[in-house]
Design a protein around this motif. Structure first.
Motif, PDB file in Angstrom:
ATOM      1  N   ALA A 190      42.425  31.920  35.386  1.00  0.00           N
ATOM      2  CA  ALA A 190      43.099  32.857  34.276  1.00  0.00           C
ATOM      3  C   ALA A 190      43.119  34.225  34.864  1.00  0.00           C
ATOM      4  O   ALA A 190      44.187  34.770  34.668  1.00  0.00           O
ATOM      5  N   GLN A 191      42.243  34.878  35.589  1.00  0.00           N
ATOM      6  CA  GLN A 191      42.218  36.173  36.072  1.00  0.00           C
ATOM      7  C   GLN A 191      43.710  36.521  36.748  1.00  0.00           C
ATOM      8  O   GLN A 191      44.097  37.566  37.084  1.00  0.00           O
ATOM      9  N   TYR A 192      43.762  35.381  37.645  1.00  0.00           N
ATOM     10  CA  TYR A 192      44.859  35.634  38.787  1.00  0.00           C
ATOM     11  C   TYR A 192      46.254  34.953  38.193  1.00  0.00           C
ATOM     12  O   TYR A 192      47.302  34.777  39.015  1.00  0.00           O
ATOM     13  N   ALA A 224      38.390  42.527  39.316  1.00  0.00           N
ATOM     14  CA  ALA A 224      39.884  42.040  39.131  1.00  0.00           C
ATOM     15  C   ALA A 224      40.419  42.961  38.142  1.00  0.00           C
ATOM     16  O   ALA A 224      39.898  43.598  37.400  1.00  0.00           O
ATOM     17  N   PRO A 225      41.787  43.081  38.308  1.00  0.00           N
ATOM     18  CA  PRO A 225      42.493  43.693  37.492  1.00  0.00           C
ATOM     19  C   PRO A 225      42.818  43.571  35.972  1.00  0.00           C
ATOM     20  O   PRO A 225      42.548  44.446  35.079  1.00  0.00           O
ATOM     21  N   PHE A 226      42.793  42.144  35.719  1.00  0.00           N
ATOM     22  CA  PHE A 226      42.767  41.810  34.225  1.00  0.00           C
ATOM     23  C   PHE A 226      41.340  41.038  33.992  1.00  0.00           C
ATOM     24  O   PHE A 226      41.083  39.846  34.297  1.00  0.00           O
ATOM     25  N   LYS A 237      46.475  40.582  28.373  1.00  0.00           N
ATOM     26  CA  LYS A 237      46.450  41.803  29.269  1.00  0.00           C
ATOM     27  C   LYS A 237      47.564  41.633  30.110  1.00  0.00           C
ATOM     28  O   LYS A 237      48.096  42.312  30.600  1.00  0.00           O
ATOM     29  N   ILE A 238      47.497  40.220  30.799  1.00  0.00           N
ATOM     30  CA  ILE A 238      48.455  40.101  31.968  1.00  0.00           C
ATOM     31  C   ILE A 238      49.920  40.075  31.196  1.00  0.00           C
ATOM     32  O   ILE A 238      50.744  40.965  31.850  1.00  0.00           O
ATOM     33  N   SER A 244      44.586  49.071  34.850  1.00  0.00           N
ATOM     34  CA  SER A 244      44.478  50.468  35.330  1.00  0.00           C
ATOM     35  C   SER A 244      43.690  50.635  36.578  1.00  0.00           C
ATOM     36  O   SER A 244      42.983  49.669  37.073  1.00  0.00           O
ATOM     37  N   PHE A 245      43.838  51.723  37.308  1.00  0.00           N
ATOM     38  CA  PHE A 245      43.290  52.050  38.494  1.00  0.00           C
ATOM     39  C   PHE A 245      42.246  52.767  38.325  1.00  0.00           C
ATOM     40  O   PHE A 245      42.461  54.092  37.753  1.00  0.00           O
TER      41      PHE A 245
END
Ligand SMILES: Nc1ncnc2c1ncn2[C@@H]1O[C@H](COP(=O)(O)OP(=O)(O)OP(=O)(O)O)[C@@H](O)[C@H]1O
Ligand SMILES: O=C(O)[C@@H]1CCC(=O)N(CCc2ccc(Cl)cc2)[C@H]1c1ccccc1Cl
Length: 301
Positions: A190-192, A224-226, A237-238, A244-245
């Motif tokens: 999911a996250q990637y 992870a970003p998401f 979100k993806i 955000s950074f």
């Protein structure tokens, strides 16, 4: 008949479980158990991935198993950047894959302790691995820190090709790309997972570039970003590019991630390279990298 001499570090093509001393379990997958094993003839250590036939049949994962074998064999000519498949064998109940033993585990284990120099080095080795996959017309489809293993010298060994796709020809590459109906069920983690897999089911080499952006982001800041409480919210979100950074995120790394985490796969850095992935290699974040000789992996702090 005189036995054919076997290169010291490689078992001959046909072995059986009796040729190995099975040691500790080094990992478990959905359909597999991975053991540390020693070849009784050479004393060399291997990771042997063992799959129960009954479980594979019950979960209808025959294609997953045969694809992983096909892809690993395609990559076996390279002695670096990928887990090597030395041989396979079977008995009545199980399938066995004799693989390179990645002595230093996976990138996820170490991901919260990477200096920027480490991030640059590991990102470079992952990019070189993706370039080789591109040459062999392979889309990994599940690139993530858990599938980036580290050998005894701390070099990257990409693994887990059960979800990979072998692009048969240019036409299929097109079909994998634009103008094709939804054809693939969700593959990956999911996250990637890439936006195109969530919308029209397309996969392309650019799908692995999105995952690369996620991995570089996570190597820099440790997360992870998401992220969200459910797969559905992660997917939302993806698709909304909602990430955000942190304030202290390296600016060049940020610029690189922003050019990889692009919704349109054709606009991702590297996706249109005549020689993949030149435009990623030339990014400012890699200005200190000698692509002809990456040197020794920097010490993971
Ligand atoms: N060549 C290897 N060397 C060292 N450890 C390995 C090796 N291959 C796998 N492992 C370890 O064993 C674990 C299980 O790997 P395996 O490929 O069997 O399943 P998986 O791909 O992680 O899980 P799934 O099948 O659910 O995707 C991995 O998480 C990894 O930690
Ligand atoms: O593809 C191959 O190289 C052989 C071909 C001959 C053979 O019988 N097998 C096993 C096929 C198989 C796959 C899954 C199950 Cl559940 C049962 C049998 C294949 C096999 C043997 C060992 C390890 C993996 C595989 Cl796919």
């Amino acid at each position: 008949m005189t036995p054919v001499p076997v290169p010291a570090d490689e078992p001959p093509k046909k072995r059986s479980a009796a040729d190995f001393i099975f040691g500790k379990v080094i990992g478990e997958g959905s359909f597999s158990t991975v053991y540390l094993a020693k070849d009784i003839h050479t004393n060399k250590e291997f990771a042997i991935k063992v799959l129960e036939k009954l479980h594979i049949k019950k979960e209808r994962k025959l294609a997953y198993v045969t694809r992983e074998k096909e892809v690993l064999l395609r990559l076996a000519s390279w002695n670096e950047l990928f887990v090597k498949l030395y041989c396979t064998f079977q008995d009545v109940d199980r399938l066995y894959f004799v693989l390179t033993y990645a002595k230093n585990g996976d990138l996820l284990t170490h991901i919260k302790h990477l200096s920027l120099e480490c991030v640059r080095f590991y990102a470079a080795e992952i990019i070189m691995a993706l370039e080789r996959l591109n040459i062999k017309k392979i889309i990994h489809r599940d690139l993530k820190p858990e599938n980036i293993l580290l050998d005894e010298n701390w070099h990257v060994l990409l693994t887990d090709f059960g979800s990979a796709k072998i692009v048969k020809d240019e036409i299929e590459q097109e079909e994998c790309g634009e103008n094709s109906k939804r054809r693939n069920s969700f593959v990956g983690t999911a996250q990637y997972v890439t936006p195109e897999v969530l919308t029209d089911g397309n996969v392309s080499f650019a799908s692995d570039l999105w995952a690369l952006g996620c991995v570089i982001y996570q190597m820099v800041c440790g997360t992870a970003p998401f992220q969200a409480g459910s797969e559905y919210l992660i997917f939302k979100k993806i698709l909304d590019l909602e990430y955000s950074f942190p304030e202290d995120f390296d600016s060049r790394a940020r610029n690189l991630v922003e050019q990889l985490l692009v919704i349109n796969p054709h606009e991702r850095l590297g996706s249109c390279d005549v020689k993949p992935y030149t435009s990623i290699r030339e990014h400012q974040f890699f200005s200190k990298i000698n692509w002809h000789n990456l040197g020794k992996p920097p010490k993971i702090c």
